[in-house]
Motif scaffolding. Structure first.
Motif, PDB file in Angstrom:
ATOM      1  N   TRP A   5       0.987  -1.735  -0.119  1.00 11.01           N
ATOM      2  CA  TRP A   5      -0.053  -0.156  -0.041  1.00 11.01           C
ATOM      3  C   TRP A   5       0.960   1.766   0.072  1.00 11.01           C
ATOM      4  O   TRP A   5       1.758   1.132   0.934  1.00 11.01           O
ATOM      5  CB  TRP A   5      -1.230  -0.442   1.243  1.00 11.01           C
ATOM      6  CG  TRP A   5      -1.871  -0.627   0.977  1.00 11.01           C
ATOM      7  CD1 TRP A   5      -2.034  -1.802  -0.157  1.00 11.01           C
ATOM      8  CD2 TRP A   5      -3.337  -1.117   2.002  1.00 11.01           C
ATOM      9  NE1 TRP A   5      -3.275  -2.438   0.406  1.00 11.01           N
ATOM     10  CE2 TRP A   5      -4.675  -1.891   1.455  1.00 11.01           C
ATOM     11  CE3 TRP A   5      -3.632  -0.294   3.244  1.00 11.01           C
ATOM     12  CZ2 TRP A   5      -5.401  -1.900   2.023  1.00 11.01           C
ATOM     13  CZ3 TRP A   5      -4.761  -0.567   3.697  1.00 11.01           C
ATOM     14  CH2 TRP A   5      -5.819  -1.302   3.429  1.00 11.01           C
ATOM     15  N   ASP A   9      -2.686   5.230   0.186  1.00 13.32           N
ATOM     16  CA  ASP A   9      -3.698   4.446  -0.049  1.00 13.32           C
ATOM     17  C   ASP A   9      -4.075   3.476   1.691  1.00 13.32           C
ATOM     18  O   ASP A   9      -5.446   3.534   1.997  1.00 13.32           O
ATOM     19  CB  ASP A   9      -3.358   2.287  -0.043  1.00 13.32           C
ATOM     20  CG  ASP A   9      -3.529   2.565  -1.923  1.00 13.32           C
ATOM     21  OD1 ASP A   9      -3.532   3.433  -2.917  1.00 13.32           O
ATOM     22  OD2 ASP A   9      -1.751   2.251  -1.912  1.00 13.32           O
ATOM     23  N   ARG A  42      -7.412  -0.036  -5.152  1.00 12.37           N
ATOM     24  CA  ARG A  42      -6.163  -0.146  -5.829  1.00 12.37           C
ATOM     25  C   ARG A  42      -6.676  -1.337  -7.573  1.00 12.37           C
ATOM     26  O   ARG A  42      -5.528  -1.257  -8.099  1.00 12.37           O
ATOM     27  CB  ARG A  42      -5.441  -1.768  -5.128  1.00 12.37           C
ATOM     28  CG  ARG A  42      -4.834  -0.323  -3.716  1.00 12.37           C
ATOM     29  CD  ARG A  42      -4.090  -0.842  -2.776  1.00 12.37           C
ATOM     30  NE  ARG A  42      -2.839  -1.081  -3.569  1.00 12.37           N
ATOM     31  CZ  ARG A  42      -1.776  -2.272  -3.973  1.00 12.37           C
ATOM     32  NH1 ARG A  42      -2.623  -3.147  -3.588  1.00 12.37           N
ATOM     33  NH2 ARG A  42      -1.397  -2.546  -4.032  1.00 12.37           N
TER      34      ARG A  42
END
Length: 55
Positions: A5, A9, A42
């Motif tokens: 991440w 994120d 994502r």
């Protein structure tokens, strides 16, 4: 947080988690929703392992 991440994120995760808790969700449920939200984004952007496996 998963090591894949990005900082963005992680910020999104924290924002969604706090929002879900503010709406009365338990911490565990808020974490699940936040992680799913980040992972969905994502994947949509092609930055997840799953999205790369399907190409």
């Amino acid at each position: 947080m998963p090591t894949e991440w990005s900082d963005k994120d992680e910020r999104q995760y924290e924002h969604v988690k706090e929002s879900e808790e503010d709406q009365g969700r338990s911490e565990d449920r808020a974490e699940e929703i936040a992680a799913a939200t980040v992972n969905k984004q994502r994947s949509k952007e092609g930055r997840s392992k799953e999205s790369k496996d399907h190409e």
